[in-house]
Design a protein around this motif. Structure first.
Motif, PDB file in Angstrom:
ATOM      1  N   UNK A 125       0.850  -1.019   0.109  1.00 50.70           N
ATOM      2  CA  UNK A 125       0.011   0.057  -0.005  1.00 50.70           C
ATOM      3  C   UNK A 125       0.980   1.145   0.071  1.00 50.70           C
ATOM      4  N   UNK A 126       2.137   1.227   0.322  1.00 51.70           N
ATOM      5  CA  UNK A 126       2.999   2.145   0.349  1.00 51.70           C
ATOM      6  C   UNK A 126       4.086   2.397  -0.675  1.00 51.70           C
ATOM      7  N   UNK A 127       3.916   3.438  -1.474  1.00 59.77           N
ATOM      8  CA  UNK A 127       4.852   3.687  -2.576  1.00 59.77           C
ATOM      9  C   UNK A 127       5.604   4.907  -2.363  1.00 59.77           C
ATOM     10  N   UNK A 128       7.047   4.708  -2.146  1.00 59.79           N
ATOM     11  CA  UNK A 128       7.877   5.848  -1.917  1.00 59.79           C
ATOM     12  C   UNK A 128       8.575   6.083  -3.210  1.00 59.79           C
ATOM     13  N   UNK A 129       8.303   7.560  -3.416  1.00 60.90           N
ATOM     14  CA  UNK A 129       8.772   8.086  -4.654  1.00 60.90           C
ATOM     15  C   UNK A 129      10.259   8.368  -4.627  1.00 60.90           C
ATOM     16  N   UNK A 130      10.796   7.840  -5.967  1.00 57.32           N
ATOM     17  CA  UNK A 130      12.338   8.284  -6.201  1.00 57.32           C
ATOM     18  C   UNK A 130      12.433   9.137  -7.420  1.00 57.32           C
ATOM     19  N   UNK A 131      13.631   9.883  -7.360  1.00 52.07           N
ATOM     20  CA  UNK A 131      13.745  10.634  -8.279  1.00 52.07           C
ATOM     21  C   UNK A 131      14.428   9.894  -9.712  1.00 52.07           C
ATOM     22  N   UNK A 132      14.948  10.603 -10.637  1.00 56.21           N
ATOM     23  CA  UNK A 132      15.570  10.003 -11.873  1.00 56.21           C
ATOM     24  C   UNK A 132      16.888   9.156 -11.778  1.00 56.21           C
ATOM     25  N   UNK A 133      17.698   9.954 -10.366  1.00 57.21           N
ATOM     26  CA  UNK A 133      18.736   9.244 -10.016  1.00 57.21           C
ATOM     27  C   UNK A 133      18.630   8.024  -9.274  1.00 57.21           C
ATOM     28  N   UNK A 134      17.405   7.791  -8.892  1.00 52.81           N
ATOM     29  CA  UNK A 134      16.971   6.593  -7.680  1.00 52.81           C
ATOM     30  C   UNK A 134      17.079   6.745  -6.553  1.00 52.81           C
ATOM     31  N   UNK A 135      17.409   8.242  -6.056  1.00 47.85           N
ATOM     32  CA  UNK A 135      17.392   8.693  -4.670  1.00 47.85           C
ATOM     33  C   UNK A 135      15.871   9.084  -4.252  1.00 47.85           C
ATOM     34  N   UNK A 136      15.634   8.712  -3.031  1.00 52.19           N
ATOM     35  CA  UNK A 136      14.086   9.286  -2.525  1.00 52.19           C
ATOM     36  C   UNK A 136      14.094  10.804  -2.616  1.00 52.19           C
ATOM     37  N   UNK A 137      12.871  11.190  -3.034  1.00 55.61           N
ATOM     38  CA  UNK A 137      12.429  12.250  -3.277  1.00 55.61           C
ATOM     39  C   UNK A 137      11.808  13.164  -1.854  1.00 55.61           C
ATOM     40  N   UNK A 138      11.491  12.515  -0.843  1.00 56.94           N
ATOM     41  CA  UNK A 138      10.992  13.061   0.223  1.00 56.94           C
ATOM     42  C   UNK A 138       9.454  13.044   0.044  1.00 56.94           C
ATOM     43  N   UNK A 139       8.854  12.176  -0.797  1.00 58.37           N
ATOM     44  CA  UNK A 139       7.387  12.210  -0.962  1.00 58.37           C
ATOM     45  C   UNK A 139       7.052  10.457  -1.131  1.00 58.37           C
ATOM     46  N   UNK A 140       5.994  10.404  -0.942  1.00 59.39           N
ATOM     47  CA  UNK A 140       5.487   8.892  -0.825  1.00 59.39           C
ATOM     48  C   UNK A 140       3.875   8.925  -1.101  1.00 59.39           C
ATOM     49  N   UNK A 141       3.352   7.916  -1.582  1.00 57.91           N
ATOM     50  CA  UNK A 141       1.770   7.713  -1.918  1.00 57.91           C
ATOM     51  C   UNK A 141       1.483   6.356  -1.046  1.00 57.91           C
ATOM     52  N   UNK A 142       0.070   6.618  -0.281  1.00 54.86           N
ATOM     53  CA  UNK A 142      -0.275   5.386   0.447  1.00 54.86           C
ATOM     54  C   UNK A 142      -1.682   5.158  -0.078  1.00 54.86           C
ATOM     55  N   UNK A 143      -2.074   4.108  -0.206  1.00 59.48           N
ATOM     56  CA  UNK A 143      -3.282   3.631  -0.877  1.00 59.48           C
ATOM     57  C   UNK A 143      -3.874   3.066   0.367  1.00 59.48           C
ATOM     58  N   UNK A 144      -5.180   3.640   0.714  1.00 64.03           N
ATOM     59  CA  UNK A 144      -6.077   3.173   1.909  1.00 64.03           C
ATOM     60  C   UNK A 144      -6.879   2.126   1.323  1.00 64.03           C
ATOM     61  N   UNK A 145      -7.773   1.296   2.200  1.00 60.92           N
ATOM     62  CA  UNK A 145      -8.599   0.328   1.879  1.00 60.92           C
ATOM     63  C   UNK A 145      -9.861   1.046   1.236  1.00 60.92           C
ATOM     64  N   UNK A 146     -10.213   2.170   1.704  1.00 58.26           N
ATOM     65  CA  UNK A 146     -11.426   2.965   1.233  1.00 58.26           C
ATOM     66  C   UNK A 146     -11.150   4.566   1.597  1.00 58.26           C
ATOM     67  N   UNK A 147     -12.157   5.256   0.951  1.00 57.36           N
ATOM     68  CA  UNK A 147     -12.169   6.809   1.352  1.00 57.36           C
ATOM     69  C   UNK A 147     -12.468   7.148   2.700  1.00 57.36           C
ATOM     70  N   UNK A 148     -13.072   6.291   3.505  1.00 53.94           N
ATOM     71  CA  UNK A 148     -13.324   6.680   4.676  1.00 53.94           C
ATOM     72  C   UNK A 148     -12.130   6.791   5.444  1.00 53.94           C
ATOM     73  N   UNK A 149     -11.057   5.767   5.191  1.00 54.34           N
ATOM     74  CA  UNK A 149      -9.758   5.531   5.961  1.00 54.34           C
ATOM     75  C   UNK A 149      -8.987   6.912   5.692  1.00 54.34           C
ATOM     76  N   UNK A 150      -9.156   7.011   4.329  1.00 56.65           N
ATOM     77  CA  UNK A 150      -8.094   8.162   3.815  1.00 56.65           C
ATOM     78  C   UNK A 150      -8.472   9.557   4.380  1.00 56.65           C
TER      79      UNK A 150
END
Length: 259
Positions: free
Chosen positions: A200-225
């Motif tokens: 459910x967790x997606x850490x975003x990397x830049x074009x050089x493969x380094x962490x960008x300081x951002x991430x996305x999280x997918x919750x089970x439903x909109x109520x949880x988010x």
């Protein structure tokens, strides 16, 4: 269980053993009792007290006002970036930042970038101190939590929150301001009240493969988010984390950029 990663290791340097044992048979005679050499009746002879290594942090001044953590990481390309903290005054970016590096030796390399350009601005790089960095963290967290800062513009902050609340939830949130050392386990711990998996967790990397300081999280439903938005501006390690409503399209685009 909260894992502070590399930050805890750096602090550990200053609290670890400070005395070095010499091999048996190596001894010194003659130093005055007030010197840093102390007589040790053990077979190890004399022990010299070693000063702790300095905390590896530099301060930057003159940054572009649209500067991001990824820009700072690119500016110090080749160095190990542990954290980037932008300094804000009255809620506005001041053009200054602290950058914590992986090792004290890397501070000297970072100082070689003094007066190098970032975009159209030349950036000044100075040595800094651990206490200055932690003070800046405390000020940042206090201001963004509505703390003691007398200059915080509450109406503007409420408008920002209202804008977030008005966006339609899709079950996906974007996180901004993550420490570069943050792992999926750290993010799962941050949202420990929700039923999430590593997928459910997606850490975003830049074009050089380094962490960008951002991430996305997918919750089970909109109520949880929606419920998870109560974690907006709470801290993960030494950083406060901003949360934004996102979408599957934005998630896919961010992942594709980092490939």
């Amino acid at each position: 269980m909260r894992n502070y990663g590399r930050m805890a290791e750096l602090d550990g340097r200053e609290t670890g053993p400070k005395r070095q044992r010499f091999d048996q048979g190596s001894s010194f005679y003659g130093p005055s009792p007030g010197s840093s050499f102390m007589y040790n009746p053990s077979p190890y002879g004399y022990v010299e007290q070693q000063p702790p290594p300095p905390f590896p942090v530099v301060r930057l001044r003159g940054l572009p006002f649209d500067c991001t953590e990824a820009d700072v990481a690119e500016f110090f390309h080749g160095l190990d970036i542990v954290d980037v903290l932008f300094v804000r005054k009255d809620g506005k970016f001041s053009g200054e930042a602290f950058c914590v590096l992986g090792y004290p030796l890397q501070v000297d390399f970072a100082l070689q970038k003094n007066r190098f350009s970032m975009g159209r601005r030349y950036v000044e790089v100075f040595r800094s101190r651990r206490q200055d960095y932690y003070k800046a963290i405390a000020n940042e967290v206090s201001e963004n939590r509505g703390g003691a800062s007398p200059h915080r513009r509450a109406p503007r902050a409420r408008s920002h929150d209202e804008e977030k609340d008005s966006v339609e939830h899709t079950g996906i949130l974007r996180l901004r301001g993550l420490p570069y050392s943050a792992s999926k386990d750290d993010i799962l711990e941050f949202f420990r009240d929700f039923n999430l998996s590593e997928d459910s967790v997606h850490i975003v990397f830049n074009s050089e493969g380094r962490p960008s300081g951002e991430a996305y999280v997918e919750f089970a439903n909109t109520e949880d988010s929606k419920a998870a938005m109560t974690k907006d501006r709470m801290t993960l390690g030494s950083r406060y984390i901003e949360l934004f409503v996102s979408s599957h399209e934005e998630l896919d685009e961010a992942i594709s950029r980092g490939r």
